[in-house]
Design a protein around this motif. Structure first.
Motif: not given
Length: 133
Positions: A67-74, A83-89, A93-95
């Motif tokens: 739950x904590x990582x899925x948004x950051x991964x995508x 593609x468009x993404x929400x920068x807040x996500x 470290x994940x990027x």
């Protein structure tokens, strides 16, 4: 005394407003890399598909923070492919891990796509996140 209280309040407010750094455990790092690799594999190589629900199951089985990582991964994946993404996500470290996986797999695909599909397919099939069609 009032200055000390004011400074303490300012520090508390600052800490409350900044997002905390996400510590990337070994389980989280592996989850990030395998998830990224799986999505690259199914995109680049015909004959593979993601198994429904397998990403969450993999995270649960290995103690990763799904739950904590899925948004950051995508968000990181979308940033890599334009593609468009929400920068807040994004979590830096994940990027960084996602980008590293894109570079490593991309280099392999550039050298020999067929060989890379076979190599990465064999590695990633073991995760249980993808299967051959």
């Amino acid at each position: 005394m009032k200055l000390h209280a004011l400074c303490a309040s300012a520090v508390a407010l600052t800490l409350a407003l900044i997002s905390p750094a996400h510590a990337v455990s070994k389980a989280d790092k592996t989850f990030i890399l395998v998830t990224t690799g799986t999505l690259i594999q199914v995109t680049m190589c015909p004959g593979y598909e993601v198994i429904d629900g397998a990403t969450q199951k993999y995270a649960d089985m290995n103690g990763a923070d799904f739950d904590g990582l899925k948004g950051a991964i995508f968000a990181a994946i979308f940033a890599q492919i334009g593609k468009d993404y929400d920068r807040a996500d994004l979590l830096p470290e994940v990027t960084q891990l996602v980008r590293g996986m894109f570079i490593e797999m991309g280099d392999d695909f550039d050298r020999n796509k067929s060989s890379a599909c076979s190599k990465w397919g064999n590695i990633l099939l073991q995760s249980g996140m993808l299967r051959r069609k």
